[in-house]
Design a protein around this motif. Structure first.
Motif, PDB file in Angstrom:
ATOM      1  N   LYS A  96     -56.065  39.393 -39.267  1.00 25.77           N
ATOM      2  CA  LYS A  96     -54.726  39.409 -39.876  1.00 25.77           C
ATOM      3  C   LYS A  96     -53.672  39.687 -38.819  1.00 25.77           C
ATOM      4  N   LYS A  97     -53.983  40.679 -37.971  1.00 24.92           N
ATOM      5  CA  LYS A  97     -53.039  41.073 -36.923  1.00 24.92           C
ATOM      6  C   LYS A  97     -52.748  39.888 -36.016  1.00 24.92           C
ATOM      7  N   VAL A  98     -53.843  39.230 -35.607  1.00 23.70           N
ATOM      8  CA  VAL A  98     -53.702  38.082 -34.709  1.00 23.70           C
ATOM      9  C   VAL A  98     -52.866  37.002 -35.367  1.00 23.70           C
ATOM     10  N   ALA A  99     -53.150  36.770 -36.652  1.00 26.11           N
ATOM     11  CA  ALA A  99     -52.401  35.738 -37.374  1.00 26.11           C
ATOM     12  C   ALA A  99     -50.911  36.073 -37.406  1.00 26.11           C
ATOM     13  N   GLU A 100     -50.658  37.381 -37.676  1.00 24.44           N
ATOM     14  CA  GLU A 100     -49.254  37.815 -37.723  1.00 24.44           C
ATOM     15  C   GLU A 100     -48.566  37.635 -36.383  1.00 24.44           C
ATOM     16  N   LEU A 101     -49.285  38.038 -35.333  1.00 21.91           N
ATOM     17  CA  LEU A 101     -48.726  37.909 -33.981  1.00 21.91           C
ATOM     18  C   LEU A 101     -48.419  36.450 -33.669  1.00 21.91           C
ATOM     19  N   GLU A 102     -49.406  35.602 -34.054  1.00 20.72           N
ATOM     20  CA  GLU A 102     -49.216  34.175 -33.794  1.00 20.72           C
ATOM     21  C   GLU A 102     -47.967  33.658 -34.493  1.00 20.72           C
ATOM     22  N   LYS A 103     -47.790  34.138 -35.720  1.00 20.32           N
ATOM     23  CA  LYS A 103     -46.612  33.733 -36.490  1.00 20.32           C
ATOM     24  C   LYS A 103     -45.346  34.132 -35.746  1.00 20.32           C
ATOM     25  N   GLN A 104     -45.370  35.415 -35.291  1.00 24.61           N
ATOM     26  CA  GLN A 104     -44.179  35.929 -34.582  1.00 24.61           C
ATOM     27  C   GLN A 104     -43.903  35.112 -33.322  1.00 24.61           C
ATOM     28  N   ILE A 105     -45.003  34.827 -32.581  1.00 25.25           N
ATOM     29  CA  ILE A 105     -44.830  34.050 -31.343  1.00 25.25           C
ATOM     30  C   ILE A 105     -44.290  32.673 -31.673  1.00 25.25           C
ATOM     31  N   GLY A 106     -44.847  32.087 -32.738  1.00 18.21           N
ATOM     32  CA  GLY A 106     -44.384  30.774 -33.185  1.00 18.21           C
ATOM     33  C   GLY A 106     -42.888  30.819 -33.491  1.00 18.21           C
ATOM     34  N   GLY A 107     -42.502  31.862 -34.191  1.00 18.55           N
ATOM     35  CA  GLY A 107     -41.082  32.031 -34.540  1.00 18.55           C
ATOM     36  C   GLY A 107     -40.218  32.130 -33.299  1.00 18.55           C
ATOM     37  N   LEU A 108     -40.725  32.889 -32.326  1.00 19.20           N
ATOM     38  CA  LEU A 108     -39.966  33.060 -31.076  1.00 19.20           C
ATOM     39  C   LEU A 108     -39.767  31.716 -30.389  1.00 19.20           C
ATOM     40  N   GLU A 109     -40.870  30.934 -30.366  1.00 17.21           N
ATOM     41  CA  GLU A 109     -40.760  29.619 -29.708  1.00 17.21           C
ATOM     42  C   GLU A 109     -39.723  28.742 -30.401  1.00 17.21           C
ATOM     43  N   VAL A 110     -39.754  28.806 -31.716  1.00 18.63           N
ATOM     44  CA  VAL A 110     -38.759  28.019 -32.473  1.00 18.63           C
ATOM     45  C   VAL A 110     -37.351  28.459 -32.085  1.00 18.63           C
ATOM     46  N   ASN A 111     -37.200  29.795 -32.021  1.00 20.90           N
ATOM     47  CA  ASN A 111     -35.879  30.333 -31.620  1.00 20.90           C
ATOM     48  C   ASN A 111     -35.472  29.810 -30.256  1.00 20.90           C
ATOM     49  N   LYS A 112     -36.467  29.819 -29.312  1.00 25.79           N
ATOM     50  CA  LYS A 112     -36.168  29.363 -27.951  1.00 25.79           C
ATOM     51  C   LYS A 112     -35.685  27.906 -27.965  1.00 25.79           C
ATOM     52  N   ASN A 113     -36.458  27.111 -28.745  1.00 26.59           N
ATOM     53  CA  ASN A 113     -36.081  25.689 -28.831  1.00 26.59           C
ATOM     54  C   ASN A 113     -34.657  25.540 -29.362  1.00 26.59           C
ATOM     55  N   GLU A 114     -34.398  26.335 -30.386  1.00 29.77           N
ATOM     56  CA  GLU A 114     -33.046  26.276 -30.962  1.00 29.77           C
ATOM     57  C   GLU A 114     -31.994  26.640 -29.916  1.00 29.77           C
ATOM     58  N   GLU A 115     -32.354  27.719 -29.163  1.00 30.97           N
ATOM     59  CA  GLU A 115     -31.420  28.174 -28.122  1.00 30.97           C
ATOM     60  C   GLU A 115     -31.150  27.056 -27.122  1.00 30.97           C
ATOM     61  N   LYS A 116     -32.273  26.405 -26.712  1.00 32.03           N
ATOM     62  CA  LYS A 116     -32.148  25.315 -25.741  1.00 32.03           C
ATOM     63  C   LYS A 116     -31.207  24.224 -26.268  1.00 32.03           C
ATOM     64  N   GLN A 117     -31.469  23.935 -27.550  1.00 30.15           N
ATOM     65  CA  GLN A 117     -30.643  22.888 -28.155  1.00 30.15           C
ATOM     66  C   GLN A 117     -29.166  23.287 -28.133  1.00 30.15           C
ATOM     67  N   VAL A 118     -28.967  24.570 -28.460  1.00 31.17           N
ATOM     68  CA  VAL A 118     -27.573  25.083 -28.481  1.00 31.17           C
ATOM     69  C   VAL A 118     -26.969  24.982 -27.080  1.00 31.17           C
ATOM     70  N   ILE A 119     -27.778  25.394 -26.060  1.00 29.69           N
ATOM     71  CA  ILE A 119     -27.291  25.355 -24.676  1.00 29.69           C
ATOM     72  C   ILE A 119     -26.947  23.913 -24.275  1.00 29.69           C
ATOM     73  N   GLY A 120     -27.850  22.983 -24.647  1.00 26.88           N
ATOM     74  CA  GLY A 120     -27.630  21.573 -24.327  1.00 26.88           C
ATOM     75  C   GLY A 120     -26.327  21.048 -24.942  1.00 26.88           C
ATOM     76  N   LEU A 121     -26.097  21.482 -26.153  1.00 26.42           N
ATOM     77  CA  LEU A 121     -24.903  21.005 -26.856  1.00 26.42           C
ATOM     78  C   LEU A 121     -23.633  21.492 -26.185  1.00 26.42           C
ATOM     79  N   THR A 122     -23.665  22.799 -25.810  1.00 25.55           N
ATOM     80  CA  THR A 122     -22.452  23.399 -25.235  1.00 25.55           C
ATOM     81  C   THR A 122     -22.142  22.812 -23.858  1.00 25.55           C
ATOM     82  N   SER A 123     -23.251  22.526 -23.080  1.00 29.88           N
ATOM     83  CA  SER A 123     -23.008  21.991 -21.749  1.00 29.88           C
ATOM     84  C   SER A 123     -22.721  20.502 -21.888  1.00 29.88           C
TER      85      SER A 123
END
Lengths: 249, 123
Positions: free
Chosen positions: A222-249
């Motif tokens: 369960k712990k591993v699954a939760e961690l994976e979820k969190q990591i997955g969420g972080l990656e999504v956030n990163k992608n979003e950030e990248k997209q935001v950065i790309g848009l602004t530049s």
């Protein structure tokens, strides 16, 4: 602490108490056995002429057990799953039951054999045969009634294995017998019961440990699954950030 | 778990031991020879000349073949000779107990019950 760990601890506590009982019983058995060996050695040392050694040469080839086990337990009244007891049945009833348990053919055969025996042997016979002789003697009127009564008097005594070694057995041999009897009647059945109970507690401990290991594994998953979820969420956030950065530049 | 039927007929003790051990225990009245033609004894007298195979056969007979034995007593030094059999024995009935003999005092290190204890605590 998890509930499983607590059950295991409780089981182990019970197990250690049993182990303590086992060790104590072992000590008493050792004491009784060594007393028995000493008495036996003394009996052999002071043996009368004619007796070479109190041993297997004198065993009765047709011996019948006078001390038998009865196994009980498994009830709610006792904690032990199995309870061994060793008891000597009442001499009179024993003679009767052994006689009943025998086939009629064997009885007839015994009766004919009986006639060929010399009187000296009679003293060493077991009660079963004596009762058989009683029945045969009552059927044949030629036998005097007096032998019947004397045979009956001997009945309870003659099951005693001491008689294999003669009529007047030395005191040390009788002492050896009494040590052996208390070992067989008291200590050995208790040791067997404790050993059986220990085995059942061992089984429970192993099962509880398995359950705990399984539960821990699932927790970990369960712990591993939760961690994976969190990591997955972080990656999504990163992608979003990248997209935001790309848009602004 | 053993059922009632498993043990209601187990009324005898069996012994594998040296002559003195057997003599003592037979004096207590546990010796039994079954009716002819079988004449099966519930004890085996072991001396230096007794083959290990004979001991093993007796152990097998008392523990597996015969259904009327509840406790098997065996001298510890004889149990040592068939140690692999004793250690792998897991049946509930009959119970096997190692007993000391005249020349070989009881050694807890070898006792199968205490070996089980050590296994449980992971040694």
């Amino acid at each position: 602490m998890s509930a499983e760990t607590e059950t295991i601890d409780a089981l182990l506590e019970r197990y250690l108490a049993l182990l303590d009982t086992y060790t104590q019983l072992r000590a008493s058995l050792n004491a009784l056995q060594s007393a028995m060996y000493q008495h036996l050695a003394r009996a052999n040392f002071s043996a009368d002429r004619g007796i070479r050694y109190y041993g297997q040469d004198y065993y009765d080839e047709r011996m019948q057990a006078s001390r038998r086990i009865s196994i009980g337990g498994g009830s709610e009244a006792t904690t032990s799953p199995v309870l061994f007891t060793v008891k000597a049945p009442e001499p009179v009833t024993e003679a009767r039951t052994t006689n009943d348990g025998r086939g009629k053919d064997a009885e007839g055969k015994e009766a004919t054999l009986e006639k060929e025996r010399d009187p000296k042997e009679e003293t060493e016979r077991d009660p079963k045969e004596e009762t058989e002789k009683d029945s045969s003697s009552s059927s044949s009127p030629s036998q005097p009634a007096t032998t019947k009564t004397t045979d009956e008097k001997k009945k309870p005594k003659s099951t005693d294995p001491l008689r294999w070694f003669g009529i007047l057995t030395p005191l040390p041999l009788r002492q050896a017998q009494s040590s052996a009897i208390s070992a067989v009647e008291d200590i050995i059945p208790r040791l067997a019961s404790v050993s059986a109970e220990m085995a059942s507690v061992e089984l429970e401990v192993r099962r509880a440990r398995k359950r705990r290991a399984k539960a821990e594994k699932e927790k970990e998953k369960k712990k591993v699954a939760e961690l994976e979820k969190q990591i997955g969420g972080l990656e999504v956030n990163k992608n979003e950030e990248k997209q935001v950065i790309g848009l602004t530049s | 778990m053993a059922t009632q039927a498993d043990f209601k007929d187990r009324q005898f003790l069996a012994v594998i031991g040296d002559e003195d051990s057997i003599t003592g225990l037979l004096l207590a009245g546990i010796g039994h020879v079954t009716q002819p033609p079988d004449n099966q004894k519930n004890f085996l007298v072991v001396d230096n000349k007794t083959e290990t195979a004979a001991i093993e056969a007796a152990f097998e007979r008392f523990t597996t073949e015969r259904k009327d034995i509840g406790i098997v007593l065996i001298n510890q030094h004889i149990a040592d000779r068939i140690r692999h059999r004793i250690d792998t024995y897991t049946q509930a009935f009959p119970t096997v107990l190692e007993i000391p003999s005249k020349d070989h005092p009881y050694d807890p290190e070898k006792d199968s019950v205490l070996r089980r204890v050590r296994r449980l605590f992971g040694e």
